[in-house]
Design a protein around this motif. Structure first.
Motif, PDB file in Angstrom:
ATOM      1  N   GLY A 273      -1.502  74.232 -12.341  1.00  0.00           N
ATOM      2  CA  GLY A 273      -2.132  73.314 -11.406  1.00  0.00           C
ATOM      3  C   GLY A 273      -3.098  72.443 -12.200  1.00  0.00           C
ATOM      4  O   GLY A 273      -4.149  72.916 -12.619  1.00  0.00           O
ATOM      5  N   LEU A 274      -2.718  71.199 -12.463  1.00  0.00           N
ATOM      6  CA  LEU A 274      -3.468  70.346 -13.387  1.00  0.00           C
ATOM      7  C   LEU A 274      -4.849  70.003 -12.848  1.00  0.00           C
ATOM      8  O   LEU A 274      -4.993  69.512 -11.733  1.00  0.00           O
ATOM      9  N   LYS A 275      -5.856  70.246 -13.692  1.00  0.00           N
ATOM     10  CA  LYS A 275      -7.248  69.967 -13.330  1.00  0.00           C
ATOM     11  C   LYS A 275      -7.909  69.231 -14.495  1.00  0.00           C
ATOM     12  O   LYS A 275      -8.517  69.844 -15.381  1.00  0.00           O
ATOM     13  N   PRO A 276      -7.807  67.897 -14.528  1.00  0.00           N
ATOM     14  CA  PRO A 276      -8.431  67.131 -15.612  1.00  0.00           C
ATOM     15  C   PRO A 276      -9.944  67.312 -15.637  1.00  0.00           C
ATOM     16  O   PRO A 276     -10.556  67.699 -14.624  1.00  0.00           O
ATOM     17  N   GLY A 277     -10.539  67.011 -16.762  1.00  0.00           N
ATOM     18  CA  GLY A 277     -11.971  67.171 -16.902  1.00  0.00           C
ATOM     19  C   GLY A 277     -12.767  66.317 -15.941  1.00  0.00           C
ATOM     20  O   GLY A 277     -13.878  66.676 -15.547  1.00  0.00           O
ATOM     21  N   TRP A 278     -12.192  65.170 -15.539  1.00  0.00           N
ATOM     22  CA  TRP A 278     -12.915  64.268 -14.648  1.00  0.00           C
ATOM     23  C   TRP A 278     -12.742  64.631 -13.167  1.00  0.00           C
ATOM     24  O   TRP A 278     -13.414  64.065 -12.304  1.00  0.00           O
ATOM     25  N   ALA A 279     -11.852  65.569 -12.866  1.00  0.00           N
ATOM     26  CA  ALA A 279     -11.576  65.909 -11.462  1.00  0.00           C
ATOM     27  C   ALA A 279     -12.771  66.635 -10.836  1.00  0.00           C
ATOM     28  O   ALA A 279     -13.452  67.422 -11.478  1.00  0.00           O
ATOM     29  N   LYS A 280     -13.006  66.369  -9.576  1.00  0.00           N
ATOM     30  CA  LYS A 280     -14.109  66.995  -8.858  1.00  0.00           C
ATOM     31  C   LYS A 280     -13.773  68.449  -8.513  1.00  0.00           C
ATOM     32  O   LYS A 280     -12.625  68.769  -8.223  1.00  0.00           O
ATOM     33  N   PRO A 281     -14.769  69.336  -8.538  1.00  0.00           N
ATOM     34  CA  PRO A 281     -14.529  70.727  -8.117  1.00  0.00           C
ATOM     35  C   PRO A 281     -13.974  70.769  -6.693  1.00  0.00           C
ATOM     36  O   PRO A 281     -14.436  70.042  -5.817  1.00  0.00           O
ATOM     37  N   GLY A 282     -12.972  71.598  -6.478  1.00  0.00           N
ATOM     38  CA  GLY A 282     -12.370  71.700  -5.153  1.00  0.00           C
ATOM     39  C   GLY A 282     -11.339  70.638  -4.858  1.00  0.00           C
ATOM     40  O   GLY A 282     -10.719  70.648  -3.788  1.00  0.00           O
ATOM     41  N   GLY A 283     -11.133  69.713  -5.792  1.00  0.00           N
ATOM     42  CA  GLY A 283     -10.141  68.659  -5.592  1.00  0.00           C
ATOM     43  C   GLY A 283      -8.733  69.162  -5.838  1.00  0.00           C
ATOM     44  O   GLY A 283      -8.520  70.337  -6.161  1.00  0.00           O
ATOM     45  N   PRO A 284      -7.731  68.282  -5.706  1.00  0.00           N
ATOM     46  CA  PRO A 284      -6.337  68.692  -5.886  1.00  0.00           C
ATOM     47  C   PRO A 284      -6.052  69.132  -7.320  1.00  0.00           C
ATOM     48  O   PRO A 284      -6.664  68.629  -8.274  1.00  0.00           O
ATOM     49  N   ALA A 285      -5.150  70.071  -7.448  1.00  0.00           N
ATOM     50  CA  ALA A 285      -4.685  70.549  -8.753  1.00  0.00           C
ATOM     51  C   ALA A 285      -3.160  70.635  -8.671  1.00  0.00           C
ATOM     52  O   ALA A 285      -2.596  71.715  -8.465  1.00  0.00           O
ATOM     53  N   PRO A 286      -2.468  69.496  -8.787  1.00  0.00           N
ATOM     54  CA  PRO A 286      -1.022  69.463  -8.541  1.00  0.00           C
ATOM     55  C   PRO A 286      -0.220  70.303  -9.522  1.00  0.00           C
ATOM     56  O   PRO A 286      -0.472  70.283 -10.731  1.00  0.00           O
ATOM     57  N   ILE A 287       0.750  71.047  -8.986  1.00  0.00           N
ATOM     58  CA  ILE A 287       1.611  71.877  -9.825  1.00  0.00           C
ATOM     59  C   ILE A 287       2.807  71.094 -10.348  1.00  0.00           C
ATOM     60  O   ILE A 287       3.445  71.518 -11.310  1.00  0.00           O
ATOM     61  N   ASN A 288       3.117  69.976  -9.713  1.00  0.00           N
ATOM     62  CA  ASN A 288       4.244  69.140 -10.116  1.00  0.00           C
ATOM     63  C   ASN A 288       3.821  67.683 -10.225  1.00  0.00           C
ATOM     64  O   ASN A 288       2.911  67.235  -9.517  1.00  0.00           O
ATOM     65  N   ALA A 289       4.482  66.959 -11.117  1.00  0.00           N
ATOM     66  CA  ALA A 289       4.297  65.513 -11.259  1.00  0.00           C
ATOM     67  C   ALA A 289       5.675  64.866 -11.219  1.00  0.00           C
ATOM     68  O   ALA A 289       6.596  65.339 -11.900  1.00  0.00           O
ATOM     69  N   ARG A 290       5.841  63.831 -10.431  1.00  0.00           N
ATOM     70  CA  ARG A 290       7.148  63.202 -10.275  1.00  0.00           C
ATOM     71  C   ARG A 290       7.471  62.307 -11.474  1.00  0.00           C
ATOM     72  O   ARG A 290       6.644  61.482 -11.897  1.00  0.00           O
ATOM     73  N   LEU A 291       8.667  62.477 -12.019  1.00  0.00           N
ATOM     74  CA  LEU A 291       9.104  61.654 -13.145  1.00  0.00           C
ATOM     75  C   LEU A 291       9.022  60.170 -12.809  1.00  0.00           C
ATOM     76  O   LEU A 291       8.680  59.344 -13.662  1.00  0.00           O
ATOM     77  N   GLU A 292       9.315  59.846 -11.555  1.00  0.00           N
ATOM     78  CA  GLU A 292       9.365  58.443 -11.147  1.00  0.00           C
ATOM     79  C   GLU A 292       8.012  57.740 -11.245  1.00  0.00           C
ATOM     80  O   GLU A 292       7.956  56.510 -11.349  1.00  0.00           O
ATOM     81  N   SER A 293       6.910  58.500 -11.216  1.00  0.00           N
ATOM     82  CA  SER A 293       5.584  57.865 -11.203  1.00  0.00           C
ATOM     83  C   SER A 293       4.601  58.479 -12.191  1.00  0.00           C
ATOM     84  O   SER A 293       3.435  58.088 -12.225  1.00  0.00           O
ATOM     85  N   VAL A 294       5.048  59.416 -13.026  1.00  0.00           N
ATOM     86  CA  VAL A 294       4.123  60.162 -13.876  1.00  0.00           C
ATOM     87  C   VAL A 294       3.390  59.280 -14.880  1.00  0.00           C
ATOM     88  O   VAL A 294       2.247  59.547 -15.247  1.00  0.00           O
ATOM     89  N   ALA A 295       4.028  58.193 -15.314  1.00  0.00           N
ATOM     90  CA  ALA A 295       3.401  57.333 -16.326  1.00  0.00           C
ATOM     91  C   ALA A 295       2.366  56.390 -15.739  1.00  0.00           C
ATOM     92  O   ALA A 295       1.549  55.832 -16.476  1.00  0.00           O
ATOM     93  N   SER A 296       2.368  56.219 -14.411  1.00  0.00           N
ATOM     94  CA  SER A 296       1.458  55.255 -13.781  1.00  0.00           C
ATOM     95  C   SER A 296       0.479  55.887 -12.803  1.00  0.00           C
ATOM     96  O   SER A 296      -0.571  55.310 -12.514  1.00  0.00           O
ATOM     97  N   ASN A 297       0.774  57.068 -12.299  1.00  0.00           N
ATOM     98  CA  ASN A 297      -0.105  57.741 -11.354  1.00  0.00           C
ATOM     99  C   ASN A 297      -1.432  58.094 -12.030  1.00  0.00           C
ATOM    100  O   ASN A 297      -1.468  58.668 -13.108  1.00  0.00           O
TER     101      ASN A 297
END
Length: 231
Positions: A62-86
């Motif tokens: 569940g991806l949690k970047p350093g800039w993400a707020k505590p309690g925010g989303p931690a997505p387990i999947n990223a779509r190939l169609e939008s991963v480079a721009s999301n």
């Protein structure tokens, strides 16, 4: 999508398969039911003292970047169609890429009497899904998290679910793991598409016992979870 998967390999087996070092993965135990938020092994390359190092690390699913707020989303999947721009993924796509080892993953079909789990797997010892990782400092401890890139399902995978992990052929592992920043996003996306289509041709599925359905009551180290049953 990929919401539960299987890693039956030991730390030593994974170190050998991916030619990695793995002091940070010493506590790993094979699991036949890796679920979201669980720690699981990933393979990543990073630069240490001007040298590229390939490590096997335990990371939280569940991806949690350093800039993400505590309690925010931690997505387990990223779509190939939008991963480079999301915005959630584009920074990691550019320079923090990883491989997620697995023997296969579970998907479900709705039947008249409930949900039937299927185990989808390749024809080799391990599948390597394209992933992204992030590291954040929490109470002076660096923690790694990851997500798995998915795409529209192909071949046998499409008979069970409309999404599947983006699996990479071994000849693409080094290119994907390189810690260098991606300069040509379209070429990278094209490589992911080509490689995953090739692996999809080897993926097959069979039904497994419905004990898999309840992640809270199953025993994740039980290899019988992936034994085929008669449908």
């Amino acid at each position: 999508m990929c919401g539960r998967y299987v890693v039956p390999n030991t730390t030593d087996e994974l170190l050998s398969l991916f030619d990695a070092t793995g002091a940070n993965a010493a506590d790993w135990k094979p699991s036949y039911s890796v679920a979201p938020t669980d720690p699981a092994p990933i393979v990543r390359e990073w630069i240490h003292d001007e040298t590229v190092q390939r490590d096997l690390d335990l990371a939280s699913w569940g991806l949690k970047p350093g800039w993400a707020k505590p309690g925010g989303p931690a997505p387990i999947n990223a779509r190939l169609e939008s991963v480079a721009s999301n915005g959630m993924f584009r920074s990691a796509f550019a320079s923090q890429r990883c491989l997620v080892p697995m023997a296969g993953y579970y998907e479900w079909k709705q039947m008249e009497d409930g949900k039937q789990p299927y185990f989808l797997h390749g024809d080799g010892d391990v599948l390597a899904a394209a992933g992204l990782y992030a590291a954040r400092q929490d109470d002076d401890v660096w923690k790694i998290s990851f997500t798995i890139i998915t795409r529209a399902a192909r071949d046998a995978s499409g008979e069970i679910h409309d999404r599947m992990p983006v699996f990479l052929t071994p000849d693409a592992w080094e290119q994907w793991l390189s810690p260098e920043k991606i300069s040509d996003k379209e070429e990278a996306l094209s490589m992911l598409d080509r490689s995953s289509v090739a692996v999809a041709k080897t993926v097959t599925a069979y039904p497994v016992a419905r004990v898999v359905n309840n992640v809270r009551t199953l025993y994740s180290e039980d290899p019988r979870l992936i034994e085929p049953i008669r449908s």
